[in-house]
Motif scaffolding. Structure first.
Motif, PDB file in Angstrom:
ATOM      1  N   SER A 122       0.836  -1.199   0.000  1.00 19.58           N
ATOM      2  CA  SER A 122       0.000   0.000   0.000  1.00 19.58           C
ATOM      3  C   SER A 122       0.869   1.247   0.000  1.00 19.58           C
ATOM      4  CB  SER A 122      -0.922   0.010   1.229  1.00 19.58           C
ATOM      5  OG  SER A 122      -1.490   1.290   1.440  1.00 19.58           O
ATOM      6  N   GLN A 124      -0.099   4.303   0.406  1.00 18.01           N
ATOM      7  CA  GLN A 124      -0.509   5.168   1.515  1.00 18.01           C
ATOM      8  C   GLN A 124       0.172   4.747   2.807  1.00 18.01           C
ATOM      9  OE1 GLN A 124      -4.742   5.634   2.029  1.00 18.01           O
ATOM     10  NE2 GLN A 124      -4.540   6.481   4.089  1.00 18.01           N
ATOM     11  N   GLU A 128       2.726   7.030   5.068  1.00 20.36           N
ATOM     12  CA  GLU A 128       2.472   7.265   6.497  1.00 20.36           C
ATOM     13  C   GLU A 128       3.662   6.810   7.347  1.00 20.36           C
ATOM     14  OE1 GLU A 128      -1.141   5.157   7.074  1.00 20.36           O
ATOM     15  OE2 GLU A 128      -2.423   6.784   6.289  1.00 20.36           O
ATOM     16  N   PHE A 347      -2.334  10.330  -3.835  1.00 18.98           N
ATOM     17  CA  PHE A 347      -2.381  10.447  -2.377  1.00 18.98           C
ATOM     18  C   PHE A 347      -2.586  11.899  -1.960  1.00 18.98           C
ATOM     19  CE2 PHE A 347      -0.347  11.094   1.758  1.00 18.98           C
ATOM     20  CZ  PHE A 347      -1.008  10.137   2.523  1.00 18.98           C
ATOM     21  N   THR A 350      -6.183  12.904  -2.635  1.00 20.39           N
ATOM     22  CA  THR A 350      -7.081  12.289  -1.652  1.00 20.39           C
ATOM     23  C   THR A 350      -6.980  12.990  -0.310  1.00 20.39           C
ATOM     24  OG1 THR A 350      -6.843  10.141  -2.754  1.00 20.39           O
ATOM     25  CG2 THR A 350      -7.702  10.142  -0.506  1.00 20.39           C
ATOM     26  N   ALA A 351      -5.748  13.331   0.093  1.00 19.76           N
ATOM     27  CA  ALA A 351      -5.528  13.975   1.379  1.00 19.76           C
ATOM     28  C   ALA A 351      -6.119  15.376   1.433  1.00 19.76           C
ATOM     29  CB  ALA A 351      -4.033  14.034   1.671  1.00 19.76           C
TER      30      ALA A 351
END
Length: 353
Positions: A122, A124, A128, A347, A350-351
């Motif tokens: 992933s 994401q 993170e 990403f 989306t964020a």
């Protein structure tokens, strides 16, 4: 019992099974044969000594190991914690990460260990992790840099599954994830006040593939490992063109045949049989012994870069001819980099939404 036997017979009748059983074993023999012939004809092997990590009052070297919850990853964590590294364990299971941390601290009271739950399939999750890692370095008042990254995580999936981004899960875990993780952490490796290193764990590499209506897990596994070594050599080449060549070095390590849980999706009777055959041939190693080539690659002198470690004792061999195809490596890099940039943009969008 009958259901398990039927599944084993179905699996044994697949092209992928025989590809594993025959081609991968032959590939392993070729590597050992190369070690032997190098010694016979030159009376010496290209090998590198292990160097102790640079430890001082101002710097505790930080090492990240992916796939650290079992097998070679756990063995590497034990070994490098004894060398004085602050070992950062990366894995998907918080329970298994806690178990390995406890085991390391039990065997080595002075060990420095930290664990992060990360899914390498992933993007994401990888992003993170980078953010959490940087914050942890600041909170612990450690130098905001890395000295060693070991891309060890890998799976052998026998059925088709996809990542959150829509890629094949085995390819995502074994290659795309390590590529993205390395790209994201490269600035921290370059920021190191001492030479830093990336070690990619390799394995069997294939060059020709057979067509099958079934999920071709064997050839996809081969693809993923071939891509990882092509990436290793291309990153080595690009870093060598910089003003500070070898400040960040890149090595590949092939542990050979090691008894791990990599074949957990293979019917148990077949995986047990495979381990017995490899053991009878004298090829099967325990993780404690098999990790030797990874540690050799990690602790080799800074000038050792673009090297393929195999067989332990600091020894090296030449990887496959295809893995040295610079044109293919460059094309793969460009494609992978585009995937990385697309995932980064997705990403961010989306964020922000």
């Amino acid at each position: 019992m009958i259901k398990e036997l039927k599944e084993a017979f179905r699996f044994a009748a697949s092209i992928s099974f025989w590809r594993m059983a025959v081609f991968w074993t032959i590939s392993l023999f070729i590597s050992y044969f190369q070690l032997r012939t190098n010694w016979i004809f030159s009376r010496r092997l290209q090998s590198y000594p292990r160097c102790h990590p640079p430890i001082s009052e101002s710097l505790t070297p930080v090492c990240i190991i992916t796939g650290a919850t079992s097998g070679l990853g756990a063995a590497a964590a034990h070994a490098l914690s004894r060398e004085g590294f602050f070992v950062v364990l990366v894995g998907r299971s918080s329970h298994l990460l806690s178990k390995i941390m406890t085991e390391i601290k039990t065997q080595n009271k002075g060990a420095h260990v930290k664990a992060f739950v990360v899914n390498l399939a992933s993007f994401q999750s990888i992003l993170e992790f980078k953010s959490s890692l940087q914050q942890w370095l600041l909170d612990c008042k450690l130098h905001c840099s890395l000295q060693l990254l070991i891309n060890n995580a890998g799976i052998l999936a026998t059925s088709s599954r996809t990542t959150p981004e829509g890629y094949d899960q085995m390819m995502g875990t074994n290659y795309i994830g390590p590529f993205c993780l390395t790209k994201l952490l490269l600035p921290l490796l370059k920021r190191s006040p001492v030479p830093s290193r990336i070690v990619d764990k390799e394995s069997v590499s294939g060059t020709r593939f057979l067509r099958s209506e079934q999920y071709p897990f064997a050839r996809l596994y081969e693809y993923s490992k071939l891509f990882l070594i092509l990436f290793s050599y291309e990153l080595h080449r690009q870093l060598g063109l910089m003003d500070q060549p070898y400040h960040v070095s890149v090595n590949a390590a092939d542990p050979g045949s090691v008894r791990t849980n990599i074949m957990r999706e293979v019917p148990s009777c077949l995986s047990s049989l495979a381990f017995q055959v490899l053991k009878s041939l004298g090829l099967l190693q325990s993780p404690k012994n098999g990790v030797s080539s990874l540690i050799d690659a990690a602790l080799a002198p800074p000038e050792a870069s673009g090297v393929y470690f195999f067989g332990g004792k600091g020894r090296t061999v030449d990887s496959s001819v295809l893995s040295h195809n610079t044109k293919l490596a460059k094309e793969l890099w460009d494609i992978s980099d585009n995937l990385f940039m697309e995932a980064s943009l997705d990403f961010k969008e989306t964020a922000s939404s």
